[in-house]
Design a protein around this motif. Sequence first.
Motif, PDB file in Angstrom:
ATOM      1  N   SER A  67       1.161  -1.253   0.361  1.00 10.38           N
ATOM      2  CA  SER A  67       0.297   0.012  -0.248  1.00 10.38           C
ATOM      3  C   SER A  67       0.893   0.866   0.161  1.00 10.38           C
ATOM      4  O   SER A  67       0.209   2.178   0.501  1.00 10.38           O
ATOM      5  CB  SER A  67      -0.871   0.165   1.015  1.00 10.38           C
ATOM      6  OG  SER A  67       0.051  -0.343   3.051  1.00 10.38           O
ATOM      7  N   TRP A  68       2.459   0.669  -0.164  1.00 10.00           N
ATOM      8  CA  TRP A  68       3.016   2.142  -0.090  1.00 10.00           C
ATOM      9  C   TRP A  68       2.819   3.633  -1.596  1.00 10.00           C
ATOM     10  O   TRP A  68       2.427   4.589  -1.373  1.00 10.00           O
ATOM     11  CB  TRP A  68       4.388   1.611  -0.213  1.00 10.00           C
ATOM     12  CG  TRP A  68       4.337   0.886  -1.446  1.00 10.00           C
ATOM     13  CD1 TRP A  68       4.929  -0.162  -1.732  1.00 10.00           C
ATOM     14  CD2 TRP A  68       5.305   1.864  -2.292  1.00 10.00           C
ATOM     15  NE1 TRP A  68       5.366  -0.526  -3.169  1.00 10.00           N
ATOM     16  CE2 TRP A  68       5.827   0.771  -3.612  1.00 10.00           C
ATOM     17  CE3 TRP A  68       5.523   2.499  -3.068  1.00 10.00           C
ATOM     18  CZ2 TRP A  68       6.001   0.879  -4.910  1.00 10.00           C
ATOM     19  CZ3 TRP A  68       6.711   2.928  -3.866  1.00 10.00           C
ATOM     20  CH2 TRP A  68       6.659   1.550  -5.361  1.00 10.00           C
ATOM     21  N   PHE A  69       2.208   2.961  -2.133  1.00  8.68           N
ATOM     22  CA  PHE A  69       1.583   3.872  -3.560  1.00  8.68           C
ATOM     23  C   PHE A  69       0.319   4.977  -3.336  1.00  8.68           C
ATOM     24  O   PHE A  69       0.298   5.597  -3.436  1.00  8.68           O
ATOM     25  CB  PHE A  69       0.840   3.191  -4.974  1.00  8.68           C
ATOM     26  CG  PHE A  69       2.273   2.820  -5.685  1.00  8.68           C
ATOM     27  CD1 PHE A  69       3.065   3.509  -6.201  1.00  8.68           C
ATOM     28  CD2 PHE A  69       2.392   1.203  -5.829  1.00  8.68           C
ATOM     29  CE1 PHE A  69       3.839   3.300  -7.131  1.00  8.68           C
ATOM     30  CE2 PHE A  69       3.058   1.195  -6.552  1.00  8.68           C
ATOM     31  CZ  PHE A  69       3.870   1.946  -7.332  1.00  8.68           C
ATOM     32  N   LEU A  70      -0.444   4.259  -1.540  1.00 11.24           N
ATOM     33  CA  LEU A  70      -1.265   5.318  -1.461  1.00 11.24           C
ATOM     34  C   LEU A  70      -1.191   6.050   0.070  1.00 11.24           C
ATOM     35  O   LEU A  70      -2.135   7.014   0.641  1.00 11.24           O
ATOM     36  CB  LEU A  70      -2.419   4.192  -1.006  1.00 11.24           C
ATOM     37  CG  LEU A  70      -2.865   3.067  -1.537  1.00 11.24           C
ATOM     38  CD1 LEU A  70      -3.516   2.010  -1.533  1.00 11.24           C
ATOM     39  CD2 LEU A  70      -3.621   3.787  -2.887  1.00 11.24           C
ATOM     40  N   ILE A  71       0.068   5.951   0.307  1.00  8.71           N
ATOM     41  CA  ILE A  71       0.584   6.634   1.805  1.00  8.71           C
ATOM     42  C   ILE A  71       1.734   8.015   1.047  1.00  8.71           C
ATOM     43  O   ILE A  71       2.191   7.605   0.399  1.00  8.71           O
ATOM     44  CB  ILE A  71       1.325   5.834   2.707  1.00  8.71           C
ATOM     45  CG1 ILE A  71       0.311   4.858   2.908  1.00  8.71           C
ATOM     46  CG2 ILE A  71       2.068   7.209   3.747  1.00  8.71           C
ATOM     47  CD1 ILE A  71       1.717   3.753   4.158  1.00  8.71           C
ATOM     48  N   PRO A  72       1.328   9.262   1.805  1.00  4.13           N
ATOM     49  CA  PRO A  72       1.698  10.216   1.021  1.00  4.13           C
ATOM     50  C   PRO A  72       3.268  10.411   1.716  1.00  4.13           C
ATOM     51  O   PRO A  72       3.419   9.580   3.150  1.00  4.13           O
ATOM     52  CB  PRO A  72       1.056  11.438   1.224  1.00  4.13           C
ATOM     53  CG  PRO A  72      -0.004  11.161   1.994  1.00  4.13           C
ATOM     54  CD  PRO A  72      -0.381   9.679   1.935  1.00  4.13           C
ATOM     55  N   VAL A  73       4.172  11.064   1.060  1.00  2.00           N
ATOM     56  CA  VAL A  73       5.794  10.813   2.089  1.00  2.00           C
ATOM     57  C   VAL A  73       5.875  12.280   2.246  1.00  2.00           C
ATOM     58  O   VAL A  73       5.296  13.223   1.130  1.00  2.00           O
ATOM     59  CB  VAL A  73       6.243  10.279   0.551  1.00  2.00           C
ATOM     60  CG1 VAL A  73       8.213  10.797   1.465  1.00  2.00           C
ATOM     61  CG2 VAL A  73       6.239   9.244   0.294  1.00  2.00           C
ATOM     62  N   ARG A  74       6.052  12.725   3.001  1.00  2.56           N
ATOM     63  CA  ARG A  74       6.450  14.065   3.941  1.00  2.56           C
ATOM     64  C   ARG A  74       7.249  14.374   3.766  1.00  2.56           C
ATOM     65  O   ARG A  74       8.346  13.778   3.759  1.00  2.56           O
ATOM     66  CB  ARG A  74       5.802  13.899   5.484  1.00  2.56           C
ATOM     67  CG  ARG A  74       4.605  13.775   5.155  1.00  2.56           C
ATOM     68  CD  ARG A  74       4.681  13.983   7.172  1.00  2.56           C
ATOM     69  NE  ARG A  74       5.502  12.209   8.155  1.00  2.56           N
ATOM     70  CZ  ARG A  74       5.693  13.170   9.217  1.00  2.56           C
ATOM     71  NH1 ARG A  74       5.375  14.015   9.512  1.00  2.56           N
ATOM     72  NH2 ARG A  74       6.233  11.837   9.008  1.00  2.56           N
TER      73      ARG A  74
END
Length: 67
Positions: free
Chosen positions: A41-48
């Motif tokens: 699911s790393w595509f769904l979690i925004p990177v700060r």
Amino acid sequence: MALVELGRYDRNEAHLVVGRLDSEGIDAIAFDGNASIADGSWFLIPVRVMVDEDDLSRARQALAQPI
């Protein structure tokens, strides 16, 4: 030194932003880039993208300028 959030981006764009800021002499770091990579699911979690609070205004200006 206190870090503040410049913005949230998809994983690839976040690393492009960090590189752009680095080319302008602004230190930046991407947080959460590997969050939940194991379950896909790393595509769904925004990177700060985080910068020093003293560099925040300069970082915003750098990103507003065309390459």
